[in-house]
Design a protein around this motif. Structure first.
Motif, PDB file in Angstrom:
ATOM      1  N   GLY A  52     -23.125   9.455  38.248  1.00 20.19           N
ATOM      2  CA  GLY A  52     -22.958   8.126  38.819  1.00 20.19           C
ATOM      3  C   GLY A  52     -24.177   7.254  38.591  1.00 20.19           C
ATOM      4  N   MET A  53     -25.368   7.836  38.725  1.00 17.31           N
ATOM      5  CA  MET A  53     -26.595   7.082  38.446  1.00 17.31           C
ATOM      6  C   MET A  53     -26.626   6.616  36.989  1.00 17.31           C
ATOM      7  SD  MET A  53     -30.535   8.449  38.498  1.00 17.31           S
ATOM      8  CE  MET A  53     -30.245   9.497  37.081  1.00 17.31           C
ATOM      9  N   THR A  54     -26.211   7.493  36.077  1.00 16.90           N
ATOM     10  CA  THR A  54     -26.172   7.126  34.655  1.00 16.90           C
ATOM     11  C   THR A  54     -25.204   5.979  34.417  1.00 16.90           C
ATOM     12  OG1 THR A  54     -26.627   9.444  34.108  1.00 16.90           O
ATOM     13  CG2 THR A  54     -25.844   8.020  32.326  1.00 16.90           C
ATOM     14  N   GLY A  55     -24.034   6.032  35.079  1.00 14.10           N
ATOM     15  CA  GLY A  55     -23.051   4.968  34.916  1.00 14.10           C
ATOM     16  C   GLY A  55     -23.539   3.622  35.414  1.00 14.10           C
ATOM     17  N   TYR A  56     -24.156   3.596  36.592  1.00 16.43           N
ATOM     18  CA  TYR A  56     -24.679   2.332  37.120  1.00 16.43           C
ATOM     19  C   TYR A  56     -25.821   1.810  36.258  1.00 16.43           C
ATOM     20  CZ  TYR A  56     -21.941   2.265  41.421  1.00 16.43           C
ATOM     21  OH  TYR A  56     -20.920   2.171  42.327  1.00 16.43           O
ATOM     22  N   SER A  57     -26.639   2.718  35.725  1.00 12.35           N
ATOM     23  CA  SER A  57     -27.734   2.289  34.848  1.00 12.35           C
ATOM     24  C   SER A  57     -27.178   1.647  33.580  1.00 12.35           C
ATOM     25  CB  SER A  57     -28.616   3.484  34.482  1.00 12.35           C
ATOM     26  OG  SER A  57     -29.164   4.077  35.639  1.00 12.35           O
ATOM     27  N   TYR A  58     -26.074   2.190  33.080  1.00 12.63           N
ATOM     28  CA  TYR A  58     -25.432   1.607  31.902  1.00 12.63           C
ATOM     29  C   TYR A  58     -24.922   0.200  32.212  1.00 12.63           C
ATOM     30  CZ  TYR A  58     -21.903   0.811  28.308  1.00 12.63           C
ATOM     31  OH  TYR A  58     -21.156   0.257  27.304  1.00 12.63           O
ATOM     32  N   LEU A  59     -24.320   0.029  33.385  1.00 14.45           N
ATOM     33  CA  LEU A  59     -23.830  -1.301  33.766  1.00 14.45           C
ATOM     34  C   LEU A  59     -24.979  -2.294  33.923  1.00 14.45           C
ATOM     35  CD1 LEU A  59     -21.094  -0.317  36.393  1.00 14.45           C
ATOM     36  CD2 LEU A  59     -20.751  -1.029  34.020  1.00 14.45           C
ATOM     37  N   ILE A  78     -31.508   4.985  30.948  1.00 16.51           N
ATOM     38  CA  ILE A  78     -30.192   5.559  30.634  1.00 16.51           C
ATOM     39  C   ILE A  78     -30.363   6.876  29.888  1.00 16.51           C
ATOM     40  CG2 ILE A  78     -28.100   5.234  29.276  1.00 16.51           C
ATOM     41  CD1 ILE A  78     -28.301   2.256  29.847  1.00 16.51           C
ATOM     42  N   VAL A  79     -31.279   6.903  28.924  1.00 16.27           N
ATOM     43  CA  VAL A  79     -31.531   8.139  28.170  1.00 16.27           C
ATOM     44  C   VAL A  79     -32.001   9.248  29.108  1.00 16.27           C
ATOM     45  CG1 VAL A  79     -32.932   9.197  26.364  1.00 16.27           C
ATOM     46  CG2 VAL A  79     -32.021   6.887  26.049  1.00 16.27           C
ATOM     47  N   ALA A  80     -32.951   8.906  30.008  1.00 16.93           N
ATOM     48  CA  ALA A  80     -33.461   9.906  30.944  1.00 16.93           C
ATOM     49  C   ALA A  80     -32.357  10.384  31.888  1.00 16.93           C
ATOM     50  CB  ALA A  80     -34.623   9.324  31.741  1.00 16.93           C
ATOM     51  N   ALA A  81     -31.546   9.459  32.388  1.00 14.96           N
ATOM     52  CA  ALA A  81     -30.453   9.841  33.287  1.00 14.96           C
ATOM     53  C   ALA A  81     -29.442  10.729  32.565  1.00 14.96           C
ATOM     54  CB  ALA A  81     -29.778   8.585  33.835  1.00 14.96           C
ATOM     55  N   SER A  82     -29.185  10.431  31.303  1.00 13.15           N
ATOM     56  CA  SER A  82     -28.264  11.273  30.524  1.00 13.15           C
ATOM     57  C   SER A  82     -28.837  12.676  30.342  1.00 13.15           C
ATOM     58  CB  SER A  82     -28.002  10.626  29.161  1.00 13.15           C
ATOM     59  OG  SER A  82     -27.434   9.334  29.308  1.00 13.15           O
ATOM     60  N   THR A 121     -40.625  12.560  31.779  1.00 12.61           N
ATOM     61  CA  THR A 121     -41.591  12.074  30.790  1.00 12.61           C
ATOM     62  C   THR A 121     -41.137  10.750  30.187  1.00 12.61           C
ATOM     63  OG1 THR A 121     -42.252  14.343  30.258  1.00 12.61           O
ATOM     64  CG2 THR A 121     -42.764  12.639  28.637  1.00 12.61           C
ATOM     65  N   ILE A 122     -39.837  10.628  29.918  1.00 13.68           N
ATOM     66  CA  ILE A 122     -39.311   9.380  29.348  1.00 13.68           C
ATOM     67  C   ILE A 122     -39.514   8.221  30.324  1.00 13.68           C
ATOM     68  CG2 ILE A 122     -37.195   8.193  28.649  1.00 13.68           C
ATOM     69  CD1 ILE A 122     -36.201  10.900  27.569  1.00 13.68           C
ATOM     70  N   ILE A 123     -39.190   8.450  31.612  1.00 19.46           N
ATOM     71  CA  ILE A 123     -39.310   7.371  32.603  1.00 19.46           C
ATOM     72  C   ILE A 123     -40.766   6.985  32.818  1.00 19.46           C
ATOM     73  CG2 ILE A 123     -38.959   6.779  35.024  1.00 19.46           C
ATOM     74  CD1 ILE A 123     -36.447   8.476  34.984  1.00 19.46           C
ATOM     75  N   ILE A 124     -41.614   7.985  33.007  1.00 17.51           N
ATOM     76  CA  ILE A 124     -43.029   7.691  33.239  1.00 17.51           C
ATOM     77  C   ILE A 124     -43.642   7.051  31.995  1.00 17.51           C
ATOM     78  CG2 ILE A 124     -45.294   8.740  33.632  1.00 17.51           C
ATOM     79  CD1 ILE A 124     -43.907  10.764  35.438  1.00 17.51           C
ATOM     80  N   GLY A 125     -43.223   7.503  30.804  1.00 17.32           N
ATOM     81  CA  GLY A 125     -43.759   6.932  29.576  1.00 17.32           C
ATOM     82  C   GLY A 125     -43.412   5.466  29.413  1.00 17.32           C
ATOM     83  N   VAL A 126     -42.144   5.095  29.676  1.00 15.75           N
ATOM     84  CA  VAL A 126     -41.750   3.695  29.506  1.00 15.75           C
ATOM     85  C   VAL A 126     -42.392   2.815  30.574  1.00 15.75           C
ATOM     86  CG1 VAL A 126     -39.647   3.748  30.911  1.00 15.75           C
ATOM     87  CG2 VAL A 126     -39.786   2.203  28.954  1.00 15.75           C
ATOM     88  N   MET A 127     -42.617   3.365  31.775  1.00 19.36           N
ATOM     89  CA  MET A 127     -43.289   2.596  32.818  1.00 19.36           C
ATOM     90  C   MET A 127     -44.771   2.433  32.496  1.00 19.36           C
ATOM     91  SD  MET A 127     -41.448   4.214  36.191  1.00 19.36           S
ATOM     92  CE  MET A 127     -42.263   3.163  37.362  1.00 19.36           C
ATOM     93  N   ALA A 128     -45.374   3.475  31.931  1.00 21.25           N
ATOM     94  CA  ALA A 128     -46.806   3.411  31.621  1.00 21.25           C
ATOM     95  C   ALA A 128     -47.100   2.476  30.452  1.00 21.25           C
ATOM     96  CB  ALA A 128     -47.341   4.805  31.312  1.00 21.25           C
ATOM     97  N   THR A 129     -46.086   2.215  29.599  1.00 24.60           N
ATOM     98  CA  THR A 129     -46.291   1.341  28.442  1.00 24.60           C
ATOM     99  C   THR A 129     -45.597  -0.008  28.615  1.00 24.60           C
ATOM    100  OG1 THR A 129     -44.361   2.350  27.349  1.00 24.60           O
ATOM    101  CG2 THR A 129     -46.528   3.295  26.881  1.00 24.60           C
ATOM    102  N   TYR A 130     -45.123  -0.292  29.807  1.00 23.27           N
ATOM    103  CA  TYR A 130     -44.441  -1.565  30.046  1.00 23.27           C
ATOM    104  C   TYR A 130     -45.444  -2.711  29.909  1.00 23.27           C
ATOM    105  CZ  TYR A 130     -40.977  -4.709  32.119  1.00 23.27           C
ATOM    106  OH  TYR A 130     -40.072  -5.711  32.327  1.00 23.27           O
ATOM    107  N   PRO A 131     -45.097  -3.785  29.194  1.00 21.39           N
ATOM    108  CA  PRO A 131     -46.065  -4.891  28.988  1.00 21.39           C
ATOM    109  C   PRO A 131     -46.443  -5.570  30.295  1.00 21.39           C
ATOM    110  CG  PRO A 131     -43.858  -5.530  28.260  1.00 21.39           C
ATOM    111  CD  PRO A 131     -43.797  -4.068  28.557  1.00 21.39           C
ATOM    112  N   LEU A 132     -47.739  -5.800  30.466  1.00 22.77           N
ATOM    113  CA  LEU A 132     -48.246  -6.407  31.683  1.00 22.77           C
ATOM    114  C   LEU A 132     -48.915  -7.743  31.370  1.00 22.77           C
ATOM    115  CD1 LEU A 132     -49.882  -3.293  33.394  1.00 22.77           C
ATOM    116  CD2 LEU A 132     -47.565  -4.157  33.629  1.00 22.77           C
TER     117      LEU A 132
END
Length: 492
Positions: A52-59, A78-82, A121-132
């Motif tokens: 369900g989390m993956t589905g809502y993330s897709y939406l 979405i990739v991490a949730a999958s 790792t995917i979630i933390i990686g994308v958050m750590a490299t998010y443009p600021l």
């Protein structure tokens, strides 16, 4: 489907999932349905929740414009949730095959461990490299110190609870897993919140770290509780973690459905409360530990963490003090420049009308005022141009300033009109000063073109009380102009 029906359906799904998850958690903790059924029911529910989390993330991702910076984050999510969903699905299959195995009872199977590690790792990686939106080196340094305070405090508290879990259940692996997970999550989430550009609202961001803490706690205590035949709390914690993730994705979906933009407009924050909340939390835990347990290993962990956090905050405050001192100096300099601009004639550098009137109002007793008007100034402008006229005014100001004392105030009132507030002239006499100035101003003036122009001055002199003397001198000056150019008229 109408929007109203669709809205009710969107709300019913997470509410129903929450109610069923809570009921199932109570049943699993109670443990009255036998040893095998709880594991199968738990991992079946976990697989449904993460799907369900993956589905809502897709939406959510579908609603985000391709050019938006948060698009990249939600694609990665979405990739991490999958990955989570696949890993939990594999774990469900192994639990159905052997529900009494250690992995099924504790949730520490190989597929789940790999899935959680890879997805996290995917979630933390994308958050750590998010443009600021960094604005300057000073702002970046303050931001990094604030983030270091939060990460240090969370890491120390995570290590504290991990050691507590080890002492209670003997789960040595949790000493590393707990603080590492807590520190990484604190770094990733804190980095976005301090920057003011998180790709989700604050209430969504709170649920993710909370779910990570619950999952880390379950994995820390899981092996020992499973060996003790009490896996119910592990199942309940795992269900709660995945329910929070589902609710987070649903809330983000509702955020977009309501028409709000995911990323707030980044603004320059003068300060953030998060580092001070972290510091207060670690000191509170230190006091409670010292009071209830004394100076044991856990107290030393918190004490060292508190000292490091304090040192970082002190460094941050020193930077703030330096910045404040610079800001105050800039403010004083700006105020001085504004004062100069407000009370100085921009062309000649003399005092302007406002400054002259202020000085006149501050003077007590009789004063001497000269009001000077340049004769034949307009022909210079007409013949040689305005640049030549400006040169004549500048030269007249220079001669006036050079011929008067430090106690006298020379001002340009406007156009070709000047005024002088004279200091005491008992020796020379006010009339002698006026005659001398007429002679100086009547000398030829060299123009930028090389030509020479001669202007004369009509002067009105008045001596009296400050409130009336300027008006009297003005009338005297006009009488001088009518009598003849280059003359002095002394008011009666």
């Amino acid at each position: 489907m109408s929007p109203a029906v669709r809205g009710r359906a969107d709300t019913a799904v997470p509410i129903g999932a929450a109610a069923l998850t809570v009921a199932l958690g109570v049943v699993l903790v109670d443990g009255r349905i036998g040893p095998a059924a709880p594991a199968i029911l738990c991992w079946l529910a976990v697989t449904v929740l993460v799907s369900g989390m993956t589905g809502y993330s897709y939406l959510v991702n579908r609603m985000i414009p391709d050019t938006a910076p948060e698009k990249r984050f939600w694609r990665a999510f979405i990739v991490a949730a999958s990955v989570f969903a696949v890993a939990d699905g594999i774990h469900l299959v192994t639990a159905i095959a052997d529900p009494l195995s250690a992995s099924a009872q504790s949730g520490t199977g190989l597929a789940r461990t790999i899935g959680l590690g890879l997805g996290g790792t995917i979630i933390i990686g994308v958050m750590a490299t998010y443009p600021l939106p960094y604005r300057s080196g000073r702002v970046r340094l303050c931001y990094q110190l604030d983030l270091a305070t939060i990460v240090t405090a969370v890491g120390a508290i995570g290590l504290y609870w991990s050691v507590t879990g080890v002492l209670a259940a003997g789960a040595v692996a949790g000493v590393v897993a707990g603080p590492v997970v807590a520190t990484l999550v604190a770094f990733a989430v804190g980095r976005l919140y301090l920057s003011g550009s998180a790709p989700f609202p604050w209430y969504v961001g709170v649920l993710g770290p909370l779910a990570a803490v619950l999952e880390a706690t379950a994995r820390t205590l899981g092996p020992e509780l499973a060996r003790a035949g009490r896996p119910g709390p592990v199942f309940a914690l795992t269900l709660a973690a995945h329910l929070l993730l589902l609710i987070a994705a649903w809330l983000q979906y509702g955020h977009y459905r309501a028409g709000y933009h995911a990323v707030p407009v980044a603004r320059l924050r003068p300060y953030s409360l998060l580092p001070y909340v972290a510091l207060a939390g670690i000191y509170t835990l230190l006091v409670v530990t010292l009071v209830t347990r004394g100076l044991d290993a856990r107290a030393w962990i918190i004490q060292i963490g508190a000292l490091i956090c304090t040192a970082i905050v002190v460094a941050r405050q020193l930077i703030a003090f330096i910045d404040n001192a610079k800001l105050l100096a800039e403010r004083d300099s700006l105020a001085q420049r504004l004062h100069t601009m407000a009370f100085t004639d921009s062309l000649t550098g003399l005092a302007n009308r406002a400054r002259f009137l202020n000085r006149l109002d501050e003077t007590s007793g009789p004063v001497g005022v000269l009001l000077i008007d340049l004769d034949d100034f307009k022909p210079v402008n007409d013949r040689y141009g305005h640049a030549a006229g400006d040169a004549v005014l500048v030269e007249a100001a220079r001669r006036l300033r050079a011929s008067l004392g430090p106690g006298d105030l020379v001002a340009r009132l406007g156009g070709d009109e000047f005024a002088v507030l004279l200091d005491d002239r008992r020796d020379e006499g006010y009339a002698a000063v006026a005659d001398r100035l007429v002679g100086l101003l009547g000398a030829p003036c060299r123009l930028p073109s090389g030509d020479q122009a001669t202007v004369r001055a009509s002067v009105g002199l008045a001596v009296g009380e400050a409130g009336q003397v300027l008006n009297v001198a003005d009338q005297a000056m006009y009488r001088a102009k009518h009598r003849g150019k280059g003359t002095v008229e002394i008011a009666a």
